[in-house]
Enzyme design. Sequence first.
Site, short mmCIF file in Angstrom:
data_model
loop_
_atom_site.label_atom_id
_atom_site.label_comp_id
_atom_site.label_asym_id
_atom_site.label_seq_id
_atom_site.Cartn_x
_atom_site.Cartn_y
_atom_site.Cartn_z
N GLU A 1 68.43 10.01 10.58
CA GLU A 1 67.84 11.15 9.81
C GLU A 1 68.31 12.60 10.49
O GLU A 1 67.56 13.17 10.88
CB GLU A 1 66.36 11.08 9.69
CG GLU A 1 66.02 10.12 8.77
CD GLU A 1 64.40 10.09 8.48
OE1 GLU A 1 63.76 10.86 9.04
OE2 GLU A 1 63.89 9.13 7.95
N ASN B 1 71.38 6.44 9.81
CA ASN B 1 70.46 6.15 8.76
C ASN B 1 70.02 7.32 8.20
O ASN B 1 69.35 8.35 8.97
CB ASN B 1 69.49 5.08 9.15
CG ASN B 1 68.64 4.56 8.21
OD1 ASN B 1 68.91 4.04 7.24
ND2 ASN B 1 67.29 5.02 8.57
N HIS C 1 64.39 6.14 -0.52
CA HIS C 1 62.85 6.28 -0.97
C HIS C 1 63.00 6.97 -2.28
O HIS C 1 63.02 8.34 -2.27
CB HIS C 1 62.12 7.11 0.16
CG HIS C 1 62.19 6.65 1.36
ND1 HIS C 1 61.34 5.25 1.38
CD2 HIS C 1 62.72 6.66 2.67
CE1 HIS C 1 61.42 4.87 2.76
NE2 HIS C 1 62.39 5.73 3.45
N GLU D 1 65.51 1.12 3.31
CA GLU D 1 64.17 1.26 3.32
C GLU D 1 63.76 1.62 1.71
O GLU D 1 62.89 2.58 1.44
CB GLU D 1 63.82 2.65 4.21
CG GLU D 1 64.10 2.64 5.59
CD GLU D 1 63.92 3.75 6.55
OE1 GLU D 1 63.15 4.61 5.71
OE2 GLU D 1 64.36 3.78 7.36
N ASP E 1 61.84 1.93 -1.62
CA ASP E 1 60.84 1.74 -2.37
C ASP E 1 61.05 2.76 -3.56
O ASP E 1 61.93 3.60 -3.43
CB ASP E 1 59.55 2.18 -1.55
CG ASP E 1 59.46 3.35 -0.55
OD1 ASP E 1 60.31 4.36 -0.66
OD2 ASP E 1 59.06 3.35 0.54
O1 G2I Z 1 58.46 8.00 6.24
C1 G2I Z 1 59.02 6.67 5.87
C2 G2I Z 1 60.32 6.11 6.70
C3 G2I Z 1 61.27 7.12 6.54
N1 G2I Z 1 62.40 6.79 7.41
C4 G2I Z 1 62.37 6.44 8.70
C5 G2I Z 1 61.01 5.59 9.03
O2 G2I Z 1 60.78 5.38 10.18
C6 G2I Z 1 59.99 6.10 8.25
O3 G2I Z 1 58.68 5.04 8.54
C7 G2I Z 1 57.41 5.75 8.53
C8 G2I Z 1 56.46 4.59 9.02
O4 G2I Z 1 56.60 3.58 7.76
C9 G2I Z 1 55.20 5.14 8.68
O5 G2I Z 1 54.15 4.05 9.24
O6 G2I Z 1 57.53 6.46 9.75
C10 G2I Z 1 56.03 7.09 9.77
C11 G2I Z 1 56.06 8.14 10.63
O7 G2I Z 1 57.37 9.19 10.57
C12 G2I Z 1 55.17 6.02 9.88
O8 G2I Z 1 53.94 6.86 9.88
C13 G2I Z 1 53.24 6.85 11.22
C14 G2I Z 1 52.00 7.63 10.93
O9 G2I Z 1 52.35 8.93 10.19
C15 G2I Z 1 51.13 7.97 12.14
O10 G2I Z 1 50.12 8.67 11.95
C16 G2I Z 1 50.89 6.62 12.96
O11 G2I Z 1 50.48 6.82 14.16
O12 G2I Z 1 52.93 5.79 11.83
C17 G2I Z 1 52.50 5.81 12.77
C18 G2I Z 1 52.15 4.69 13.58
O13 G2I Z 1 51.27 3.80 12.84
#
Ligand code: G2I
Length: 495
Positions: A170, A211, A247, A275, A277
């Site tokens: 990103e 990505n 997304h 990714e 969805d």
């Molecule tokens: O935001 C969706 C995805 C967009 N592209 C990059 C990916 O890496 C991203 O993945 C998401 C995860 O699926 C989430 O699970 O990235 C988020 C963070 O930017 C993730 O969320 C975070 C929560 O916001 C936090 O509160 C939590 O501590 O996950 C963390 C670990 O569980």
Amino acid sequence: MKPPSTGTERHRSRTRARGPATALAAVAAATAVALNLAIPAQAASTLKAAAEARGRYFGTALTRGDLGISAEVNLAAAQFDMVTPGNEMKWDATEPSKGSFNFGSGDQIVSFAQSHGMRVRGHNLVWHAQLPAWVGGVPLNQVQGVMENHITTEATHYRGKVYAWDVVNEPYNEDGTLRQDVFYKAMGSGYIAAALRAAHAADPNAKLYINDYNIEGINAKSNGLYSLAQSLLAQGVPLHGIGLESHFIVGQVPSSLQANMERFAALGLDVAITELDDRIQMPADSSELQQQGTDYGRVVNACLAVPRCVGVSQWGVDDGHTWIPGTFPGYGAPMMWDSSYQPKAAYQAALSALNSGTSSPSQSPSQSPSQSPSQSPSRSPSASPSSSPSSSPSSPVPGACSATIKTINSWGGGFQSEVTVRAGSSAVNGWTVKWAWPGGQTISSLWNGVSSGSGSSVTVRNESYNGSIAAGGSTTFGFTANGTAATPTATCTSP
Ligand code: G2I
């Protein structure tokens, strides 16, 4: 990060009656009947088997928490052959304090994948988000060293265990400029090349990706990335692929998705849907779930139409475990399975798309990446756009087909062309394009067509998936060739 919603907000009743189980069962049954009529007897019954038959993978994201949910992981193991750790390989998880590395959670995902015959997309090495606060406090003249140490340590730890790395995640703003994050502030745009080089040195067999989200269609953001990719390849930087996060909002898959993937592929890069969805404003009604199926089918078909599209990954498994409601309140149901792990129309559509034809990409991603990316024929021949693309004459022939050759890129000793095959006033079912090279040119690689011929004579026939062209419609194939760029007149015949 928070991909911005591009959807129009709609107001709807929260009390709408739902009958998801029966509605979905009916959809599944109806689709299954359609499938039985439309697909060959050997149609695969899982996404991974169907994808592998098309030379692709079908992946999912899993977190360490997901590994404890047996219904979810059983479904993942049955349906997918690629895993992306949802959070476990990010900087905040792997180097929470300077020089102190922790790969325990990431290792668990890798073990799960390996014990189920799944490969791993590493995600990610450099990203402005989920970056521990200490990195922001590093003096700017030390950031490069810190970044390279992080990449080297992590990519070495996982050397040989990941198929691909999202090396830089990103990096773009919506307007096509680079984000002014700590890496950019320290190194300017050069941080991207430095990151790719460090990753390549640590794991020479991993495919290295940039990505991003909102780069799925042709727009300012993807144009910025396209220019950067051209420039990196011209400098010999080890960039091997572009990850399109995807997304989406239901009904809003960009119409230029395939063309956008094609233009990156034409640079000699792999592309992947990383990714996927497709969120719906809740509660989701049956027409939205049908539209979601259409969306998933379109995404899979776009990937299948681009030989360098190596695979599709969904960002999760089921509607009960997804980041969407937490980031986009009021939205949900973005996955191929509902929160009771029942397949939705989206699953049937993805499977049907995979099962409804045959094609093979330039390199089967179902094999381990034994070939060094640096040996790949795609490794840039320092391609730069030719200053004045030229094309051969074209005159549509009623009832038959015509073909036009256009030069896309040229460089010292080689060039890349795109051939448009156009149907006349009647639909075409199968086509053969022929031309003769004027000056000893030879084709080095060709996609979206099957080539034969010898010496200066070239014959290209359609692939099984692009032989049918509607009246007045067109399809394209492409190739790279050795020699001086030329646009000979091509003939097209249809049986
Ligand atoms: O935001 C969706 C995805 C967009 N592209 C990059 C990916 O890496 C991203 O993945 C998401 C995860 O699926 C989430 O699970 O990235 C988020 C963070 O930017 C993730 O969320 C975070 C929560 O916001 C936090 O509160 C939590 O501590 O996950 C963390 C670990 O569980």
